[in-house]
Design an enzyme around this catalytic site. Structure first.
Site, PDB file in Angstrom:
ATOM      1  N   LEU A 125       0.921  -1.261  -0.045  1.00 21.67           N
ATOM      2  CA  LEU A 125      -0.029   0.084   0.013  1.00 21.67           C
ATOM      3  C   LEU A 125       0.848   1.234  -0.051  1.00 21.67           C
ATOM      4  O   LEU A 125       0.685   1.993  -0.674  1.00 21.67           O
ATOM      5  CB  LEU A 125      -1.031   0.022   1.091  1.00 21.67           C
ATOM      6  CG  LEU A 125      -1.950   1.281   1.313  1.00 21.67           C
ATOM      7  CD1 LEU A 125      -2.718   1.294   0.288  1.00 21.67           C
ATOM      8  CD2 LEU A 125      -2.430   1.421   2.762  1.00 21.67           C
ATOM      9  N   SER A 126       1.861   1.428   0.826  1.00 24.33           N
ATOM     10  CA  SER A 126       2.580   2.582   1.114  1.00 24.33           C
ATOM     11  C   SER A 126       3.475   2.883  -0.319  1.00 24.33           C
ATOM     12  O   SER A 126       3.754   2.117  -0.963  1.00 24.33           O
ATOM     13  CB  SER A 126       3.580   2.365   2.222  1.00 24.33           C
ATOM     14  OG  SER A 126       2.934   2.480   3.277  1.00 24.33           O
ATOM     15  N   GLU A 127       3.559   4.324  -0.366  1.00 24.28           N
ATOM     16  CA  GLU A 127       4.213   4.612  -1.632  1.00 24.28           C
ATOM     17  C   GLU A 127       5.300   5.715  -1.266  1.00 24.28           C
ATOM     18  O   GLU A 127       4.969   6.292   0.188  1.00 24.28           O
ATOM     19  CB  GLU A 127       3.470   5.305  -2.590  1.00 24.28           C
ATOM     20  CG  GLU A 127       2.571   4.189  -3.051  1.00 24.28           C
ATOM     21  CD  GLU A 127       1.715   4.590  -4.335  1.00 24.28           C
ATOM     22  OE1 GLU A 127       1.693   5.762  -4.863  1.00 24.28           O
ATOM     23  OE2 GLU A 127       1.193   3.652  -5.120  1.00 24.28           O
ATOM     24  N   TRP A 156       8.670   0.558   1.808  1.00 21.19           N
ATOM     25  CA  TRP A 156       8.562  -0.255   2.976  1.00 21.19           C
ATOM     26  C   TRP A 156       7.661  -1.189   3.046  1.00 21.19           C
ATOM     27  O   TRP A 156       6.927  -1.424   3.708  1.00 21.19           O
ATOM     28  CB  TRP A 156       7.918   0.926   4.132  1.00 21.19           C
ATOM     29  CG  TRP A 156       8.310   2.388   4.165  1.00 21.19           C
ATOM     30  CD1 TRP A 156       7.563   3.450   3.699  1.00 21.19           C
ATOM     31  CD2 TRP A 156       9.711   2.741   4.127  1.00 21.19           C
ATOM     32  NE1 TRP A 156       8.583   4.438   3.842  1.00 21.19           N
ATOM     33  CE2 TRP A 156       9.707   4.134   3.948  1.00 21.19           C
ATOM     34  CE3 TRP A 156      11.065   2.061   4.396  1.00 21.19           C
ATOM     35  CZ2 TRP A 156      10.729   4.904   4.076  1.00 21.19           C
ATOM     36  CZ3 TRP A 156      12.210   2.847   4.365  1.00 21.19           C
ATOM     37  CH2 TRP A 156      12.188   4.200   4.314  1.00 21.19           C
ATOM     38  N   ARG A 268      19.985  -8.388  40.513  1.00 25.17           N
ATOM     39  CA  ARG A 268      20.831  -7.396  40.431  1.00 25.17           C
ATOM     40  C   ARG A 268      20.824  -6.671  41.845  1.00 25.17           C
ATOM     41  O   ARG A 268      20.033  -6.299  42.360  1.00 25.17           O
ATOM     42  CB  ARG A 268      20.721  -6.379  39.259  1.00 25.17           C
ATOM     43  CG  ARG A 268      21.698  -5.378  39.505  1.00 25.17           C
ATOM     44  CD  ARG A 268      23.249  -5.725  38.909  1.00 25.17           C
ATOM     45  NE  ARG A 268      23.654  -4.109  38.939  1.00 25.17           N
ATOM     46  CZ  ARG A 268      24.895  -4.106  38.528  1.00 25.17           C
ATOM     47  NH1 ARG A 268      25.597  -5.025  38.354  1.00 25.17           N
ATOM     48  NH2 ARG A 268      25.703  -2.851  38.723  1.00 25.17           N
ATOM     49  N   GLN A 336      16.236   1.325  31.040  1.00 24.55           N
ATOM     50  CA  GLN A 336      16.668   2.117  32.344  1.00 24.55           C
ATOM     51  C   GLN A 336      17.049   1.183  33.722  1.00 24.55           C
ATOM     52  O   GLN A 336      17.717   1.298  34.376  1.00 24.55           O
ATOM     53  CB  GLN A 336      15.754   3.111  32.631  1.00 24.55           C
ATOM     54  CG  GLN A 336      15.858   4.190  33.929  1.00 24.55           C
ATOM     55  CD  GLN A 336      17.036   5.219  33.378  1.00 24.55           C
ATOM     56  OE1 GLN A 336      17.122   5.326  31.995  1.00 24.55           O
ATOM     57  NE2 GLN A 336      17.775   5.646  33.917  1.00 24.55           N
ATOM     58  N   ILE A 337      15.979   0.123  33.801  1.00 25.91           N
ATOM     59  CA  ILE A 337      16.204  -0.592  35.096  1.00 25.91           C
ATOM     60  C   ILE A 337      17.351  -1.597  34.959  1.00 25.91           C
ATOM     61  O   ILE A 337      18.336  -1.678  35.796  1.00 25.91           O
ATOM     62  CB  ILE A 337      15.049  -1.431  35.067  1.00 25.91           C
ATOM     63  CG1 ILE A 337      13.599  -0.619  35.631  1.00 25.91           C
ATOM     64  CG2 ILE A 337      15.141  -2.685  36.047  1.00 25.91           C
ATOM     65  CD1 ILE A 337      12.380  -1.460  35.514  1.00 25.91           C
ATOM     66  N   GLU A 363       1.621   0.183   9.846  1.00 23.38           N
ATOM     67  CA  GLU A 363       0.226   0.080   9.705  1.00 23.38           C
ATOM     68  C   GLU A 363      -0.711   1.218  10.423  1.00 23.38           C
ATOM     69  O   GLU A 363      -1.674   0.849  11.186  1.00 23.38           O
ATOM     70  CB  GLU A 363      -0.255  -1.391  10.267  1.00 23.38           C
ATOM     71  CG  GLU A 363       0.494  -2.664   9.338  1.00 23.38           C
ATOM     72  CD  GLU A 363      -0.012  -3.777   9.909  1.00 23.38           C
ATOM     73  OE1 GLU A 363      -1.116  -4.060  10.379  1.00 23.38           O
ATOM     74  OE2 GLU A 363       0.780  -4.934   9.460  1.00 23.38           O
ATOM     75  N   GLY A 364      -0.297   2.312  10.171  1.00 24.96           N
ATOM     76  CA  GLY A 364      -0.954   3.463  10.826  1.00 24.96           C
ATOM     77  C   GLY A 364      -0.155   4.063  11.953  1.00 24.96           C
ATOM     78  O   GLY A 364      -0.298   3.117  12.901  1.00 24.96           O
TER      79      GLY A 364
END
Lengths: 380, 245
Positions: A125-127, A156, A268, A336-337, A363-364
């Protein structure tokens, strides 16, 4: 109201979990590093029935419901979203589109091998100049009487190289604008089709993405899906259902990140005790869990609506927008953790973060989903 | 040839074990139940034997209440042809073997996992063979059908032993019998509900043991770090605390 899963749904969830945690995990880092298509895994997943989950067994599918599909997508995506996107495109764009809107001959010829996973499909679909704005298709499909002649470029395209069957949207009647668009089933080896180079992506690296060029490609008349000019409506309805797949993928990426962050926080030590005993970290985990549960409920509700033939436009847009944005937040927190360890590839969470980013785009985009949602909120 | 695979319904191996009633019974609240891993491998080998030809039917059997049926249906989803559930809670190894003996008479080969991952009893397979007067081999890590005989690989101290044995046979199988358990395909999952699951009444039997008390293993003690210069302290600790010197 019933929040219980059926025995079959639980068995499918477990089967997906077992495959992901036993098999996909083995080479996921290497495939990501080298951008290698997971050919062996797609074949195995096809044998288990994951490539055409919701298609009737008459056409090679597994005959399961969308709720099972959400459960399976979450489990596969926890470990490897590049594999789950291949699965998602084949299931919820290609197979769903053909199953719902294809005629019997098209289903027998194309849907059966796609749903059984013998071959896989792609959705074009994408162009270059029409990504989110699907109404302006520059690819043309000229009506030549016996056949259509296609010219143009699609961008894509996931599965572009590995797929054997394409579903392509192209403009037949430019004067009718989006009402002039048609959808076609095109075999990839048709003369006049060529591929651009493999896109070197940030994440989802083992799914193969290319641009696809059409140069005087002859497509038989019988390969048009639905009536003349149905293509735009077709694409929108297919994408609407497809969003449930990507929303579940984002959900899986996030829950995979939470599982890893939780395990790390329990192990940890810092300042003489496990990270999990520091409230700053424990609260992060709590926030992540709540967001994930919200996304899961949105996904399952959208799936339930689809299984019960109720409108899904808003529900699937909400699921996708929330789950994708949530996955980005949750994976960032997981890194981050992990601190410095989160920033190196061995610990997986940086990959999950790179994968999460794409769920906000393809997909949007999240912005497009908000257009859909806000229109519904604001309607009279 | 008909194969019977014995299926134990056991808690998932990652279950956090708790006890109730003053440590006299296992707390099964929130427990996820699975096919005993050894039985799952036995079923996988049975499937392989059937696919190689010469096996007409694979039946799976379990002693337990209705709550164990999802585990049997998973075995059906993996590929067993039918299932038998003896409708009574499993009490001890003798009781279970006694119940199974009633339904296992007509099979040429019975595959039993060497133990169940819950109580690690190591007993049902051998007892069942005795009750049925079948041949039996334990610690089996390989089995194939050779005409009217079975070729069996048995693990022995420091090596392995190849046996040729006539049926009917109870093969008590361990790790190695199959590479890894099979993941059920979706078609199998859908078909599982349509396959026969026969519920049979229990026979009168009495258990030979009763559970008195459960105890969790002692928690792992914290690791003590000894300075590398201080060998004397290390010796004292090994002598007085660890009591290994």
């Amino acid at each position: 109201m019933d929040f219980e899963f059926s025995e079959e749904q639980l068995m499918i969830q477990q089967a997906a979990r077992d495959y992901a945690q036993r098999e996909l995990i083995q080479d996921v880092l290497e495939r990501d590093e080298k951008a290698v298509f997971p050919e062996k895994h797609i074949k195995n997943l096809a044998e288990l029935g994951f490539m055409g989950m919701m298609v009737d067994p008459e056409y090679g599918g597994s005959g399961m419901d969308t709720v099972s599909y959400v459960l399976a997508m979450e489990e596969i995506s926890k470990i490897d979203a590049a594999t789950s996107v291949i699965m998602s495109i084949n299931n919820s764009l290609v197979c769903f589109g053909l199953d719902k809107f294809g005629n019997d001959e098209q289903k027998k010829k194309y849907l059966t091998p796609l749903a059984s996973g013998e071959i896989i499909g792609a959705f074009l679909l994408s162009e270059p100049e029409a990504g989110s704005d699907a109404t302006h298709q520059h690819t043309t499909a000229e009506d030549k009487g016996d056949y259509y002649l296609l010219n143009g470029t699609k961008n894509w395209i996931s599965n572009a190289n590995s797929a054997s069957t394409y579903i392509v949207m192209a403009q037949t009647h430019p004067e009718k604008k989006h009402r002039g668009i048609n959808a076609f089933i095109i075999e990839k080896n048709t003369p006049g089709i060529s591929l651009g180079p493999h896109e070197d992506k940030m994440g989802m690296r083992s799914s193969d993405t290319h641009s696809v060029m059409f140069s005087d490609v002859k497509v038989p008349k019988e390969n048009r899906i639905g009536a003349d000019g149905f293509g735009f409506k077709f694409a929108m309805m297919v994408l609407e259902a497809g969003r449930i797949g990507i929303a579940s993928q984002a959900l899986g990426i996030a829950s995979g990140a939470l599982e890893r962050a939780t395990a790390y926080a329990k192990e940890r030590k810092a300042f003489g005790t496990e990270l999990a005993n520091h409230q700053a970290i424990a609260f992060k985990l709590a926030d992540m869990a709540v967001k994930i549960e919200n996304a899961r409920n949105l996904c399952l509700k959208a799936a339930w609506l689809k299984d019960n033939n109720k409108p899904i436009t808003v529900a699937s847009a909400m699921a996708k927008q929330y789950a994708a944005d949530m996955a980005m937040e949750v994976t960032t927190e997981a890194v981050q953790i992990h601190g410095g360890y989160g920033y190196v590839k061995e610990y997986h969470v940086e990959r999950l973060m790179r994968e999460a980013k794409l769920t906000q785009i393809y997909e949007g985009t999240s912005e497009i989903q908000k257009i859909v949602i806000s229109r519904d909120v604001l309607k009279d | 040839m008909k194969i019977l695979v014995l299926i134990s319904n056991v808690p998932d191996t990652t279950t956090k074990v708790r006890f109730t009633g003053d440590n006299t019974s296992f707390d099964d609240a929130g427990v996820q139940w699975i096919i005993n891993p050894w039985d799952e491998l036995a079923l996988t080998r049975a499937m392989e034997l059937k696919e190689a030809g010469g096996v007409d039917k694979i039946t799976v059997a379990n002693v337990g209440e209705k709550t164990t049926e999802p585990t049997l249906r998973k075995a059906l989803a993996v590929g067993a042809d039918d299932a038998i559930r003896v409708d009574v809670p499993a009490r001890d190894a003798y009781f279970v073997a006694r119940q199974l003996a009633e339904v296992a008479k007509d099979y040429d080969l019975i595959l039993a996992g060497i133990e169940a991952s819950d109580y690690n009893g190591n007993a049902v397979g051998g007892m069942l063979a005795e009750m049925l007067d079948f041949n039996s081999v334990s610690a089996v890590s390989g089995i194939s059908i050779d005409g009217d005989k079975f070729t069996v690989n048995r693990e022995i101290d420091g090596g392995s032993q190849l046996l040729s044995i006539t049926g009917p046979l109870v093969a008590i199988v361990q790790k190695g019998i199959a590479k890894e358990p099979r993941i059920p395909a979706m078609r199998g999952i859908m078909m599982a509900r349509k396959k026969p699951l026969n519920v049979v009444a229990a026979v009168d039997a009495h258990e030979k043991t009763s559970y008195v008390n459960y105890e969790l293993p002692a928690p792992k003690a914290a690791c003590k770090m000894v300075d590398e210069e201080n060998a004397k302290e290390l010796i004292t600790l090994l002598h007085e605390e660890a009591k290994v010197l």
